[in-house]
Design a protein around this motif. Structure first.
Motif, PDB file in Angstrom:
ATOM      1  N   ARG A  82      -4.379   3.874  -1.170  1.00 13.07           N
ATOM      2  CA  ARG A  82      -3.303   3.520  -2.098  1.00 13.07           C
ATOM      3  C   ARG A  82      -3.875   3.079  -3.442  1.00 13.07           C
ATOM      4  O   ARG A  82      -3.341   3.423  -4.505  1.00 13.07           O
ATOM      5  CB  ARG A  82      -2.429   2.427  -1.501  1.00 13.07           C
ATOM      6  N   GLU A  86      -3.060   4.720  -6.950  1.00 11.89           N
ATOM      7  CA  GLU A  86      -2.445   3.864  -7.976  1.00 11.89           C
ATOM      8  C   GLU A  86      -3.180   4.004  -9.306  1.00 11.89           C
ATOM      9  O   GLU A  86      -2.564   3.906 -10.374  1.00 11.89           O
ATOM     10  CB  GLU A  86      -2.455   2.408  -7.518  1.00 11.89           C
ATOM     11  N   GLU A 210       6.368   4.647  -8.963  1.00 15.56           N
ATOM     12  CA  GLU A 210       5.439   3.585  -8.590  1.00 15.56           C
ATOM     13  C   GLU A 210       5.966   2.753  -7.421  1.00 15.56           C
ATOM     14  O   GLU A 210       5.191   2.245  -6.604  1.00 15.56           O
ATOM     15  CB  GLU A 210       5.128   2.688  -9.789  1.00 15.56           C
TER      16      GLU A 210
END
Length: 232
Positions: A82, A86, A210
């Motif tokens: 992740r 990101e 997001e």
């Protein structure tokens, strides 16, 4: 001091791009944003194209550094994956949020900096492959691969490791135990990395992407690694 001035040139270049875009920005615009002469700008860059390329390199290098830190963190695979994704999504949101023009710096087909964008994505893919390999994801085809391919992917997981000897129970050392091995045998680290990159590419064009990243990664890794739930 020269490095500081170069930073000012690149900051001014970014400011100009937010207003004019890559094609319309000129050295005069950059000089005006800095409050210096045109010749002063040429002390640090060869021209507008050089300034834009250096700017794209700076932005992508910073994002890749964030991804490297995430990939090497002392954390579960879900958290590390992740974090890598990101870094990519964060760069996209930063550039697209400042101006439609600065989003041009993400174009892998751009003449000035497309190779930098492509290299950034390739770097993310390499990091993800490392995370998945470390998590025990092994390509079922590696048994027939040549030694170089096997070495690149890391040591294969022995079949005996999927269950405790004589107990017929999943080995807790591997995410998901034997069930995971059966479900992901055809998906190796490289393919898993490609799936993750495809996922974040899709989220880049979705409003609120997001917020969707965490549940999307959790669901993806539940399938790839057999994890019951994502890391906190």
């Amino acid at each position: 001091m020269g490095g500081d001035r170069l930073t000012e040139v690149l900051d001014a270049t970014y400011d100009c791009l937010t207003r004019y875009g890559v094609r319309r920005t000129t050295v005069d615009d950059i000089a005006g944003a800095m409050g210096v002469s045109r010749s002063a700008v040429y002390q640090y860059v060869r021209g507008k194209d050089d300034a834009v390329r250096r700017l794209a390199e700076r932005l992508h290098t910073r994002a890749l550094e964030r991804a490297r830190r995430a990939a090497s963190a002392d954390a579960p695979p879900a958290t590390r994956v992740r974090g890598v994704l990101e870094a990519k999504l964060g760069l996209v949101l930063e550039l697209a949020g400042d101006s439609p023009h600065t989003a041009e710096l993400l174009d892998e087909k751009a003449r000035l900096f497309g190779d930098i964008c492509h290299g950034f994505t390739a770097g993310l893919r390499t990091l993800l492959i490392g995370v998945f390999t470390g998590a025990g994801l092994v390509d079922a085809c590696l048994g027939d691969a040549n030694p170089a391919e096997r070495d690149a992917a890391g040591p294969a997981r022995p079949a005996a490791d999927t269950r405790r000897a004589g107990a017929g129970e999943p080995d807790p050392r591997w995410p998901g135990g034997a069930g995971a091995a059966g479900s992901v045998g055809a998906v190796g680290p490289a393919e898993a990395a490609d799936i993750c990159i495809a996922l974040v590419l899709g989220l880049e064009s979705v409003p609120g992407g997001e917020q969707l990243l965490r549940p999307a990664v959790d669901a993806l890794l539940a399938g790839l690694l057999g994890e019951a739930r994502a890391a906190p």
